[in-house]
Design a protein around this motif. Structure first.
Motif, PDB file in Angstrom:
ATOM      1  N   MET A 108     121.478 -11.832  34.158  1.00  0.00           N
ATOM      2  CA  MET A 108     120.644 -12.823  33.495  1.00  0.00           C
ATOM      3  C   MET A 108     121.476 -14.072  33.212  1.00  0.00           C
ATOM      4  N   ILE A 109     120.884 -15.216  33.475  1.00  0.00           N
ATOM      5  CA  ILE A 109     121.516 -16.473  33.101  1.00  0.00           C
ATOM      6  C   ILE A 109     120.602 -17.198  32.119  1.00  0.00           C
ATOM      7  N   ILE A 110     121.200 -18.051  31.321  1.00  0.00           N
ATOM      8  CA  ILE A 110     120.425 -18.890  30.407  1.00  0.00           C
ATOM      9  C   ILE A 110     120.652 -20.320  30.848  1.00  0.00           C
ATOM     10  N   ARG A 111     119.547 -21.021  31.027  1.00  0.00           N
ATOM     11  CA  ARG A 111     119.629 -22.407  31.461  1.00  0.00           C
ATOM     12  C   ARG A 111     118.492 -23.201  30.838  1.00  0.00           C
ATOM     13  N   LYS A 112     118.692 -24.505  30.840  1.00  0.00           N
ATOM     14  CA  LYS A 112     117.663 -25.413  30.358  1.00  0.00           C
ATOM     15  C   LYS A 112     116.526 -25.451  31.379  1.00  0.00           C
ATOM     16  N   GLN A 118     115.111  -5.351  26.378  1.00  0.00           N
ATOM     17  CA  GLN A 118     116.237  -5.323  27.304  1.00  0.00           C
ATOM     18  C   GLN A 118     117.385  -6.240  26.857  1.00  0.00           C
ATOM     19  N   GLY A 119     117.284  -6.757  25.630  1.00  0.00           N
ATOM     20  CA  GLY A 119     118.382  -7.536  25.078  1.00  0.00           C
ATOM     21  C   GLY A 119     118.412  -9.004  25.463  1.00  0.00           C
ATOM     22  N   HIS A 120     117.272  -9.599  25.762  1.00  0.00           N
ATOM     23  CA  HIS A 120     117.240 -11.004  26.167  1.00  0.00           C
ATOM     24  C   HIS A 120     117.119 -11.981  24.996  1.00  0.00           C
ATOM     25  N   SER A 121     116.570 -11.544  23.889  1.00  0.00           N
ATOM     26  CA  SER A 121     116.336 -12.449  22.755  1.00  0.00           C
ATOM     27  C   SER A 121     117.625 -12.971  22.142  1.00  0.00           C
ATOM     28  N   LYS A 122     118.560 -12.086  21.875  1.00  0.00           N
ATOM     29  CA  LYS A 122     119.790 -12.506  21.204  1.00  0.00           C
ATOM     30  C   LYS A 122     120.573 -13.544  22.012  1.00  0.00           C
ATOM     31  N   PRO A 123     120.777 -13.347  23.312  1.00  0.00           N
ATOM     32  CA  PRO A 123     121.502 -14.392  24.055  1.00  0.00           C
ATOM     33  C   PRO A 123     120.777 -15.739  24.040  1.00  0.00           C
ATOM     34  N   LEU A 124     119.443 -15.729  24.095  1.00  0.00           N
ATOM     35  CA  LEU A 124     118.696 -16.983  24.018  1.00  0.00           C
ATOM     36  C   LEU A 124     118.922 -17.663  22.674  1.00  0.00           C
ATOM     37  N   GLU A 134     117.741 -11.641  11.662  1.00  0.00           N
ATOM     38  CA  GLU A 134     118.671 -11.208  10.613  1.00  0.00           C
ATOM     39  C   GLU A 134     119.990 -10.739  11.203  1.00  0.00           C
ATOM     40  N   ASP A 135     119.944 -10.018  12.322  1.00  0.00           N
ATOM     41  CA  ASP A 135     121.173  -9.566  12.984  1.00  0.00           C
ATOM     42  C   ASP A 135     122.055 -10.744  13.380  1.00  0.00           C
ATOM     43  N   LEU A 136     121.432 -11.890  13.660  1.00  0.00           N
ATOM     44  CA  LEU A 136     122.182 -13.080  14.059  1.00  0.00           C
ATOM     45  C   LEU A 136     122.590 -13.946  12.871  1.00  0.00           C
ATOM     46  N   GLY A 137     122.241 -13.511  11.653  1.00  0.00           N
ATOM     47  CA  GLY A 137     122.677 -14.224  10.458  1.00  0.00           C
ATOM     48  C   GLY A 137     121.628 -15.085   9.786  1.00  0.00           C
ATOM     49  N   PHE A 138     120.416 -15.148  10.346  1.00  0.00           N
ATOM     50  CA  PHE A 138     119.359 -15.904   9.676  1.00  0.00           C
ATOM     51  C   PHE A 138     118.976 -15.172   8.390  1.00  0.00           C
ATOM     52  N   MET A 139     118.699 -15.958   7.341  1.00  0.00           N
ATOM     53  CA  MET A 139     118.312 -15.390   6.052  1.00  0.00           C
ATOM     54  C   MET A 139     116.984 -15.994   5.618  1.00  0.00           C
ATOM     55  N   THR A 140     116.223 -15.230   4.873  1.00  0.00           N
ATOM     56  CA  THR A 140     114.972 -15.734   4.342  1.00  0.00           C
ATOM     57  C   THR A 140     115.282 -16.835   3.355  1.00  0.00           C
TER      58      THR A 140
END
Length: 146
Positions: A1-5, A93-99, A130-136
């Motif tokens: 998987m690659i992430i691109r604009k 499949q784990g695509h959200s976190k890298p995005l 939350e796993d990525l550090g976002f807080m309410t």
């Protein structure tokens, strides 16, 4: 998987799926027309927002729509994640976190001190945020008068 604009040729696919992305993001509460969803997205793009795509073998797996906004009280410039969407067949499949990491890194490189997003209560993506550090930071409440 690659992430691109996203490039202009990606927009037809993205905009055709945007009503479903909004429907999923609102947990089935809102299903806008393709025209309404497209106009909302295009308004953000015209203000400098853009899509980051997760792509595999030229197939769009999902995306994040990001842009800038300001805090309504302090006028502080903020990065904002307007939409995170993973196509149903590629979920889990784990695509959200890298995005999201790519989006937050973009904002960091642009000098933003904070990134915000909104999510409906009960949205499974909240755990990822939350796993990525976002807080309410705020709570939005509603009273149905019907």
């Amino acid at each position: 998987m690659i992430i691109r604009k996203a490039v202009p040729s990606d927009l037809n696919t993205i905009l055709s799926l945007t009503p479903l992305a909004i429907y999923d993001g609102t947990l089935g509460e809102v299903m806008p027309s393709e025209e309404k969803a497209s106009s909302m997205s295009k308004a953000l793009l015209e203000k400098g927002g853009f899509y980051l795509l997760a792509v595999e073998q030229d197939e769009i797996l999902g995306w994040v729509l990001v842009g800038a906004t300001k805090d309504s009280f302090t006028e502080q410039a903020l990065g904002f994640v307007y939409e995170l969407y993973i196509r149903e067949q590629y979920r889990g499949q784990g695509h959200s976190k890298p995005l999201l990491k790519a989006a937050t890194e973009h904002f960091r490189q642009q000098g933003y001190e904070e990134v915000r997003l909104s999510a409906r209560v009960g949205n499974r993506a909240i755990r990822i945020y939350e796993d990525l550090g976002f807080m309410t930071k705020a709570v939005s409440m509603s009273l149905n008068l019907e």
